[in-house]
Write an enzyme that holds these catalytic residues in place. Structure first.
Site, mmCIF file in Angstrom:
data_model
loop_
_atom_site.group_PDB
_atom_site.id
_atom_site.type_symbol
_atom_site.label_atom_id
_atom_site.label_comp_id
_atom_site.label_asym_id
_atom_site.label_seq_id
_atom_site.Cartn_x
_atom_site.Cartn_y
_atom_site.Cartn_z
ATOM 1 N N TYR A 1 -4.049 -1.499 9.240
ATOM 2 C CA TYR A 1 -3.798 -1.927 7.862
ATOM 3 C C TYR A 1 -2.352 -1.670 7.455
ATOM 4 O O TYR A 1 -1.653 -2.562 6.949
ATOM 5 C CB TYR A 1 -4.764 -1.196 6.939
ATOM 6 C CG TYR A 1 -4.562 -1.459 5.474
ATOM 7 C CD1 TYR A 1 -4.796 -2.719 4.936
ATOM 8 C CD2 TYR A 1 -4.143 -0.450 4.610
ATOM 9 C CE1 TYR A 1 -4.624 -2.975 3.586
ATOM 10 C CE2 TYR A 1 -3.964 -0.690 3.261
ATOM 11 C CZ TYR A 1 -4.203 -1.950 2.752
ATOM 12 O OH TYR A 1 -4.031 -2.200 1.418
ATOM 13 N N SER B 1 0.824 -1.207 0.000
ATOM 14 C CA SER B 1 0.000 0.000 0.000
ATOM 15 C C SER B 1 0.856 1.255 0.000
ATOM 16 O O SER B 1 1.946 1.286 0.612
ATOM 17 C CB SER B 1 -0.905 0.004 1.238
ATOM 18 O OG SER B 1 -1.517 1.265 1.422
#
Length: 668
Positions: free
Chosen positions: A537, A524
């Site tokens: 996350y 990410s």
């Protein structure tokens, strides 16, 4: 009530049969060539009905080549005969148009008369109006209009056969330019406006979306989705006392070509066109006195259709996959009056949706299913042909599209996710296009299940050439709301980190035995930018990055390499709970899948965005300033309704969108 349908394997035909299956009773006979019976059986399973019965025949033979015994047995029992088998392609040659549209209609009408059907339903086209100028209503047919192409001519002639030669009752339907399903985007081929989609993709990938482009007024077109066409035909066919009439299945309002292009460009994220000079200037004031033949749009259309211009177009935009014939017929001179059809559909709930409401759906389906650029890339084919690619999270989003692209390039996707049914749907889609795929259902948060998965794949697959760690869980929740939700951190680590490394560790022995293998981790941009509210996350993705960086140095001598893609915000089901993202600039799953393919082909250590790199540099060079900016974003962007367990709502939307556009791709 029973039906006979030609062209049931075609685009409109498939949707019409589904309408009949869903809303009507009785047997549905569908014409099929003997060599296409297997494909028809697949379609029958898709329709989900045992009322659909194949009838072997051929469009090129008298009475469609249907056995006389069958005709005798069913004479007088077929209420509705739908003739859809035809050419709906402006680029088809004269002979093909003649055989399919004219000869096919005559043979279909012959069979319908032999069966003594209740009504013969002819699917014509607005192309029958040719180059007629002005309003063309549903009572009009032969108005002396010129027919500028084989397609226009044969559509006119096939409708004329029905009108003048039919001895059974008939109804005619004239669809406009038919595009994909407005709900699913489903389309079976590149046609009409789809020819321009590759150019829009190039514009999106190479130009900023805010850049205004200068266009010209190209007149009006008329676009309708296939689900509207099928539903309208089904409804009108069953209305009483409408025999001998024609119906325009069109958008009631003409759609300027430039506005249509801009709606699709907006859906693609590409720049849009402005027209400094359009019909408001050329049809009013002194210019309005100029004869139609000398007006700019008429002159432009005449030039484009000339032989020299067609040759030039073929050697220029033709190389981009846009046929010159299509450019010559992008607009209609006629305005199609559909008041009869609108009245017939009144109260049914059937209408033409606005293109803007489903343009993104059309684009997404094309980008994921019809864009063939991956398969045409020689470097991609060389890297992936015959290679087994394990893809986690392959049932939807990035993983699903990656699987389609891998198969398109000759690779063999190995599909992994929890839902077996969705994986099988993906495999079926790949196999229908001539590819091969394997399905391995597995809950990747269950470490023992992963061990069994690795044992099975290592034993059953001849090789494991690539592993794409795509499956993941995202949680957007501030620390303030996470005090009693420690399981959020456990769940993200379990799937995003422990599950991913357990899979790689289980497959490493197979790759060491092969002396090659490449692992792609879909990480990410948050690992570089550290956005607030994503502590669970981002931490799990950062852990996977760090683990991969360490073991990469241990395994490189065995021919095993790693790539981490610091992916920006992607429009997938994973971000759906955060309604704030609906208005944010995102990349599509297909764009994300292109990055995954690039990682497999080029095998870099990392794939980053410019903004992600800037964020990483900012945290290194000016960490205090970076955290101040992030805190400002923390104040502007609230916790999502899903995070708070509330119904969505909020304020400061303009500030949020401004920041989202400025820092495009970051998970706020």
């Amino acid at each position: 009530m029973s039906y006979f349908v030609t062209g049931a394997t075609g685009f409109i035909g498939r949707h019409l049969v589904q309408e009949l299956v869903d809303h009507r009773e009785g047997e549905i006979f569908v014409l099929v060539r003997e060599g296409s019976l297997a494909r028809m059986e697949t379609l029958i399973r898709h329709w989900g009905s045992d009322r659909v019965t194949p009838v072997v025949g051929d469009l090129g033979e008298a009475d469609l080549g249907v056995a006389k015994k069958w005709v005798t047995e069913h004479r007088g029992s077929v209420d509705h005969f739908f003739h859809l088998a035809a050419i709906y392609d402006m680029t088809a040659d004269d002979a093909t148009n003649e055989a399919m549209n004219v000869g096919g209609t005559r043979h279909a009408l012959g069979l319908a008369e032999a069966l003594e059907v209740g009504c013969f339903h002819q699917v014509s086209s607005v192309a029958a109006a040719g180059d007629y100028h002005g309003r063309f209503d549903e009572t009009m047919f032969d108005e002396g209009q010129s027919l500028p192409s084989p397609y226009h001519r044969t559509k006119f002639e096939s409708e004329k056969i029905v009108r003048e030669e039919a001895t059974v009752p008939w109804r005619v339907y004239r669809p406009a330019v038919v595009v994909g399903d407005s709900q699913t985007g489903a389309m079976d081929k590149v046609d009409g406006p789809y020819y321009f989609f590759p150019l829009m993709k190039r514009m999106r990938d190479n130009l900023p979306a805010w850049l205004p482009l200068v266009g010209v007024d190209l007149g009006d077109t008329n676009v309708v989705p296939v689900d509207y066409v099928a539903a309208a035909m089904d409804h009108i066919a069953h209305l009483p006392d409408r025999d001998g009439e024609a119906f325009h299945l069109v958008n009631p309002e003409p759609q300027p070509v430039v506005e249509t292009i801009n709606a699709l460009c907006a859906a693609a994220g590409a720049p849009q066109f402005a027209t400094p000079i359009d019909r408001r200037l050329t049809r009013s004031g002194p210019l309005g006195l100029v004869p139609r033949a000398l007006r700019p749009l008429t002159v432009l259309n005449g030039v484009v259709r000339s032989a020299p211009a067609q040759l030039v177009l073929e050697q220029t935009i033709g190389r981009l996959g846009i046929p010159a014939e299509v450019v010559a017929h992008t607009s209609f001179n006629a305005v199609f009056d559909s008041r009869r059809t609108e009245k017939a559909l009144s109260g049914s709930g059937i209408g033409v949706p606005e293109l803007e409401s489903y343009a993104r759906t059309l684009w997404t389906y094309w980008e994921e299913n019809l864009d063939r650029s991956t398969g045409r890339d020689a470097a991609v084919r060389e890297a992936l042909t015959g290679k087994h690619v394990v893809i986690t999270g392959a049932s939807s989003g990035i993983g699903h599209v990656t699987a389609l692209k891998v198969a398109q390039a000759g690779g063999i996707p190995v599909l992994v996710a929890r839902g077996k049914e969705k994986l099988e749907d993906t495999r079926d889609a790949i196999e229908l296009r001539g590819g091969t795929a394997y399905v391995y259902p597995c809950d990747l948060s269950d470490l023992e299940a992963i061990d069994r998965l690795c044992e099975a794949m290592s034993a059953e697959l001849p090789s494991i050439d690539f592993v794409v760690n795509n499956a993941g869980r995202s949680i957007r929740r501030s620390l303030r709301l996470s005090q009693d939700r420690f399981h959020d951190f456990e769940r993200t680590m379990q799937l995003n980190y422990f599950g991913a490394i357990r899979l790689v560790m289980g497959l490493v022995p197979k790759m060491q035995e092969q002396k090659h293998g490449h692992v792609v981790n879909v990480s990410s941009i948050g690992v570089q930018t550290n956005p607030p509210r994503f502590s669970a996350y981002v931490a799990s993705k950062a852990a996977l990055d760090s683990w991969s960086n360490v073991v990469a140095s241990e395994l490189v001598g065995d021919g095993i390499t790693f790539t981490s893609i610091h992916m920006p915000l992607v429009r997938t089901p994973m971000i759906a709970p955060t309604k704030l993202y609906d208005k944010f600039p995102t990349i599509s799953p297909a764009q994300a899948a292109d990055l995954v393919v690039k990682a497999m082909v080029e095998r870099p250590h990392e794939i980053n965005t410019l903004l992600g790199n800037a964020g990483a540099v900012a945290h290194t060079v000016a960490p205090k300033l970076a955290f101040r900016v992030l805190n400002m974003a923390y104040q502007v962007f609230p916790d999502s309704a899903a995070a708070k367990g509330e119904v969505s709502g909020g304020t400061r939307e303009s500030e949020q969108i401004m920041l989202a556009k400025l820092f495009k791709g970051i998970h706020w």
